[in-house]
Design a protein around this motif. Sequence first.
Motif, PDB file in Angstrom:
ATOM      1  N   PRO A 156       0.803  -1.233   0.000  1.00  0.00           N
ATOM      2  CA  PRO A 156       0.000   0.000   0.000  1.00  0.00           C
ATOM      3  C   PRO A 156       0.831   1.277   0.000  1.00  0.00           C
ATOM      4  CG  PRO A 156      -0.855  -1.570   1.603  1.00  0.00           C
ATOM      5  CD  PRO A 156       0.454  -2.119   1.119  1.00  0.00           C
ATOM      6  N   ARG A 157       1.986   1.259   0.689  1.00  0.00           N
ATOM      7  CA  ARG A 157       2.817   2.468   0.712  1.00  0.00           C
ATOM      8  C   ARG A 157       3.377   2.787  -0.667  1.00  0.00           C
ATOM      9  NH1 ARG A 157       6.124   0.653   6.132  1.00  0.00           N
ATOM     10  NH2 ARG A 157       4.469   1.066   7.653  1.00  0.00           N
ATOM     11  N   LEU A 158       3.799   1.744  -1.379  1.00  0.00           N
ATOM     12  CA  LEU A 158       4.290   1.952  -2.743  1.00  0.00           C
ATOM     13  C   LEU A 158       3.169   2.461  -3.635  1.00  0.00           C
ATOM     14  CD1 LEU A 158       6.470   1.599  -4.951  1.00  0.00           C
ATOM     15  CD2 LEU A 158       5.630  -0.750  -5.254  1.00  0.00           C
ATOM     16  N   ALA A 159       1.985   1.879  -3.501  1.00  0.00           N
ATOM     17  CA  ALA A 159       0.840   2.347  -4.283  1.00  0.00           C
ATOM     18  C   ALA A 159       0.549   3.807  -3.984  1.00  0.00           C
ATOM     19  CB  ALA A 159      -0.383   1.482  -3.982  1.00  0.00           C
ATOM     20  N   GLY A 160       0.585   4.168  -2.700  1.00  0.00           N
ATOM     21  CA  GLY A 160       0.338   5.562  -2.329  1.00  0.00           C
ATOM     22  C   GLY A 160       1.384   6.503  -2.899  1.00  0.00           C
ATOM     23  N   ALA A 161       2.657   6.090  -2.862  1.00  0.00           N
ATOM     24  CA  ALA A 161       3.730   6.938  -3.393  1.00  0.00           C
ATOM     25  C   ALA A 161       3.586   7.125  -4.898  1.00  0.00           C
ATOM     26  CB  ALA A 161       5.089   6.320  -3.061  1.00  0.00           C
ATOM     27  N   MET A 162       3.219   6.064  -5.616  1.00  0.00           N
ATOM     28  CA  MET A 162       3.047   6.169  -7.067  1.00  0.00           C
ATOM     29  C   MET A 162       1.836   7.027  -7.422  1.00  0.00           C
ATOM     30  SD  MET A 162       4.045   2.325  -8.390  1.00  0.00           S
ATOM     31  CE  MET A 162       3.901   2.802 -10.121  1.00  0.00           C
ATOM     32  N   ILE A 163       0.766   6.887  -6.648  1.00  0.00           N
ATOM     33  CA  ILE A 163      -0.416   7.728  -6.894  1.00  0.00           C
ATOM     34  C   ILE A 163      -0.097   9.189  -6.615  1.00  0.00           C
ATOM     35  CG2 ILE A 163      -2.768   8.222  -6.115  1.00  0.00           C
ATOM     36  CD1 ILE A 163      -3.062   5.207  -5.547  1.00  0.00           C
ATOM     37  N   LEU A 164       0.655   9.450  -5.537  1.00  0.00           N
ATOM     38  CA  LEU A 164       1.015  10.822  -5.195  1.00  0.00           C
ATOM     39  C   LEU A 164       1.891  11.458  -6.271  1.00  0.00           C
ATOM     40  CD1 LEU A 164       1.023  13.150  -3.161  1.00  0.00           C
ATOM     41  CD2 LEU A 164       2.999  12.071  -2.060  1.00  0.00           C
ATOM     42  N   THR A 165       2.880  10.706  -6.778  1.00  0.00           N
ATOM     43  CA  THR A 165       3.766  11.280  -7.801  1.00  0.00           C
ATOM     44  C   THR A 165       3.068  11.415  -9.148  1.00  0.00           C
ATOM     45  OG1 THR A 165       4.634   9.038  -8.192  1.00  0.00           O
ATOM     46  CG2 THR A 165       5.909  10.480  -6.737  1.00  0.00           C
ATOM     47  N   THR A 166       1.949  10.729  -9.325  1.00  0.00           N
ATOM     48  CA  THR A 166       1.171  10.894 -10.548  1.00  0.00           C
ATOM     49  C   THR A 166       0.214  12.070 -10.442  1.00  0.00           C
ATOM     50  OG1 THR A 166       1.252   8.518 -11.002  1.00  0.00           O
ATOM     51  CG2 THR A 166      -0.435   9.777 -12.141  1.00  0.00           C
ATOM     52  N   LEU A 167      -0.550  12.145  -9.355  1.00  0.00           N
ATOM     53  CA  LEU A 167      -1.581  13.170  -9.212  1.00  0.00           C
ATOM     54  C   LEU A 167      -1.063  14.477  -8.622  1.00  0.00           C
ATOM     55  CD1 LEU A 167      -4.622  11.073  -7.892  1.00  0.00           C
ATOM     56  CD2 LEU A 167      -4.085  11.740 -10.241  1.00  0.00           C
ATOM     57  N   GLY A 168      -0.020  14.399  -7.790  1.00  0.00           N
ATOM     58  CA  GLY A 168       0.499  15.624  -7.165  1.00  0.00           C
ATOM     59  C   GLY A 168       0.842  16.707  -8.166  1.00  0.00           C
ATOM     60  N   PRO A 169       1.537  16.371  -9.261  1.00  0.00           N
ATOM     61  CA  PRO A 169       1.864  17.417 -10.251  1.00  0.00           C
ATOM     62  C   PRO A 169       0.639  18.048 -10.907  1.00  0.00           C
ATOM     63  CG  PRO A 169       3.336  15.535 -10.497  1.00  0.00           C
ATOM     64  CD  PRO A 169       2.275  15.121  -9.532  1.00  0.00           C
ATOM     65  N   PHE A 170      -0.535  17.397 -10.851  1.00  0.00           N
ATOM     66  CA  PHE A 170      -1.751  18.012 -11.390  1.00  0.00           C
ATOM     67  C   PHE A 170      -1.999  19.360 -10.717  1.00  0.00           C
ATOM     68  CE2 PHE A 170      -4.466  14.333 -13.240  1.00  0.00           C
ATOM     69  CZ  PHE A 170      -3.340  13.744 -13.783  1.00  0.00           C
ATOM     70  N   MET A 171      -1.783  19.409  -9.398  1.00  0.00           N
ATOM     71  CA  MET A 171      -2.038  20.646  -8.655  1.00  0.00           C
ATOM     72  C   MET A 171      -1.047  21.735  -9.038  1.00  0.00           C
ATOM     73  SD  MET A 171      -3.207  19.232  -4.888  1.00  0.00           S
ATOM     74  CE  MET A 171      -1.734  18.293  -4.557  1.00  0.00           C
ATOM     75  N   VAL A 172       0.214  21.356  -9.273  1.00  0.00           N
ATOM     76  CA  VAL A 172       1.216  22.332  -9.721  1.00  0.00           C
ATOM     77  C   VAL A 172       0.836  22.875 -11.095  1.00  0.00           C
ATOM     78  CG1 VAL A 172       3.645  22.689 -10.289  1.00  0.00           C
ATOM     79  CG2 VAL A 172       3.009  21.192  -8.387  1.00  0.00           C
ATOM     80  N   GLY A 173       0.441  21.974 -12.014  1.00  0.00           N
ATOM     81  CA  GLY A 173       0.036  22.406 -13.357  1.00  0.00           C
ATOM     82  C   GLY A 173      -1.182  23.305 -13.317  1.00  0.00           C
ATOM     83  N   ALA A 174      -2.141  22.991 -12.421  1.00  0.00           N
ATOM     84  CA  ALA A 174      -3.341  23.836 -12.308  1.00  0.00           C
ATOM     85  C   ALA A 174      -2.973  25.239 -11.848  1.00  0.00           C
ATOM     86  CB  ALA A 174      -4.323  23.199 -11.333  1.00  0.00           C
ATOM     87  N   ALA A 175      -2.030  25.339 -10.906  1.00  0.00           N
ATOM     88  CA  ALA A 175      -1.602  26.655 -10.421  1.00  0.00           C
ATOM     89  C   ALA A 175      -0.898  27.442 -11.528  1.00  0.00           C
ATOM     90  CB  ALA A 175      -0.683  26.487  -9.220  1.00  0.00           C
ATOM     91  N   PRO A 206      -8.697  29.721 -12.966  1.00  0.00           N
ATOM     92  CA  PRO A 206      -9.244  29.539 -11.619  1.00  0.00           C
ATOM     93  C   PRO A 206     -10.097  28.279 -11.468  1.00  0.00           C
ATOM     94  CG  PRO A 206      -9.488  31.820 -12.320  1.00  0.00           C
ATOM     95  CD  PRO A 206      -9.039  31.036 -13.528  1.00  0.00           C
ATOM     96  N   LEU A 207     -10.802  27.889 -12.520  1.00  0.00           N
ATOM     97  CA  LEU A 207     -11.675  26.734 -12.407  1.00  0.00           C
ATOM     98  C   LEU A 207     -10.886  25.459 -12.091  1.00  0.00           C
ATOM     99  CD1 LEU A 207     -14.566  25.642 -12.611  1.00  0.00           C
ATOM    100  CD2 LEU A 207     -14.181  25.301 -15.078  1.00  0.00           C
ATOM    101  N   LEU A 208      -9.624  25.420 -12.534  1.00  0.00           N
ATOM    102  CA  LEU A 208      -8.819  24.233 -12.300  1.00  0.00           C
ATOM    103  C   LEU A 208      -8.390  24.090 -10.842  1.00  0.00           C
ATOM    104  CD1 LEU A 208      -6.503  24.029 -15.450  1.00  0.00           C
ATOM    105  CD2 LEU A 208      -8.477  22.610 -14.886  1.00  0.00           C
ATOM    106  N   TYR A 209      -8.617  25.129 -10.045  1.00  0.00           N
ATOM    107  CA  TYR A 209      -8.237  25.016  -8.628  1.00  0.00           C
ATOM    108  C   TYR A 209      -9.063  23.969  -7.883  1.00  0.00           C
ATOM    109  CZ  TYR A 209      -5.630  29.346  -9.407  1.00  0.00           C
ATOM    110  OH  TYR A 209      -4.754  30.305  -9.877  1.00  0.00           O
ATOM    111  N   VAL A 210     -10.123  23.497  -8.547  1.00  0.00           N
ATOM    112  CA  VAL A 210     -10.930  22.450  -7.939  1.00  0.00           C
ATOM    113  C   VAL A 210     -10.111  21.177  -7.718  1.00  0.00           C
ATOM    114  CG1 VAL A 210     -11.800  21.408 -10.078  1.00  0.00           C
ATOM    115  CG2 VAL A 210     -13.217  21.366  -8.016  1.00  0.00           C
TER     116      VAL A 210
END
Length: 402
Positions: A153-172, A177-181
């Motif tokens: 589960p920790r590996l799964a969480g780390a891979m999900i975080l490194t995949t989705l985390g950059p979405f927030m950087v790209g939205a910023a 503004p709508l992408l801040y959701v």
Amino acid sequence: MREDTRIYSMPRWPAVRWLVNPGPRAPRDIQLKLIGGLFGTLPVFFGGVINTIVVSGAIAAREQTPPFIAWFIFEIVLGAVRLLVLNVSRRAALAHRPTPTDLYFVLQLLWSSGVGYGACISLAIGDWVSATLACLSGSAMVGGIGIRNFAAPRLAGAMILTTLGPFMVGAALSGEPLLYVVYIQVPFYLAAMIAASYNLNKMLVATMLAERENDHRAKHDSLTGLSNRVGLAAAVDASLNGGGAGRGADLAVLFLDLDNFKAVNDTFGHAAGDKLLKIVADRLRNSLRATDVAARIGGDEFVVLAKGLGAEQATDLGQRLTNSISAPYDLGDEIGATIGVSVGVALVPEHGADAEALLALADEALYEAKAQRQVKLLHARVREGRSPRMALSPRGMSPSAH
């Protein structure tokens, strides 16, 4: 269908060990199986790699700028390296050699990070076609990560975080503004997927523990804890077909039958008989090496499988077991007993090369030994003018003539 006998090494790097640790409930043998499951199969591997290469290549062809071209090249090189490491790992695991497990999981994280990077730069430039394609690919991959990697589960969480985390950087960086959701969506999605991975992991480990216990019960005698007939046959086959000492040569099967055990049961009861059998099992364990196998295959019948022994060594082992088992027994409640044991021996390759043949020949040798012993005892008593009888007492049981 041929059974997959691959064994992948446990990680050595502390950070990777922490990432793939399934929790304290999983013993080492189950951890090894879970690690093997994380390597996956070649079709699954190619499905993920081809998807990321096609998506990055399509977006790089559309944008034709250094960040996207670099992403495309990165996915090609990473895919090739991952394929090489996976093939090396599979071959080493099949040969039971150390595998580059740490490197494999680090490359997994780089792969998920590459997908996150592509989504980030696609959102940042405001090209919604490229961003839609990159984000759809990343979101689909997250689902696959959760399904395939819940064994860790920790590996799964780390891979999900490194995949989705950059979405927030790209939205910023997009200025939309709508992408801040996504600052609400990503944390909830991340938490839900990680929680699901942990729940699936608990179910998987519990199932594997139950299967492990059932397999142990199927192959072991419930009274003594020694192997039973099924476990013994599996051990003989493994010794004959596997590697290491005893393969095809110098493998001894000793068939042991307790003499006068029935008199213990008849005189002192089955509880005393069961206790005596447990003590016999303990004496066998203490007399054997860690690589030897002891089994109880009947009421008072035992078998020992010993690797790396020739005829003379097997005879010596039989004598040591005879001396140990024939020593007096304290069964409690001031009950003592002394029993004998008859031993038959079969050897590989002299007497056969399969489990059934070896057990049959050892059994035949056993009863021949018992018959010879009875004839010698009868002749001795006839010469002395005595009739054979069994004398029983609260502190002992032994053959005697009266």
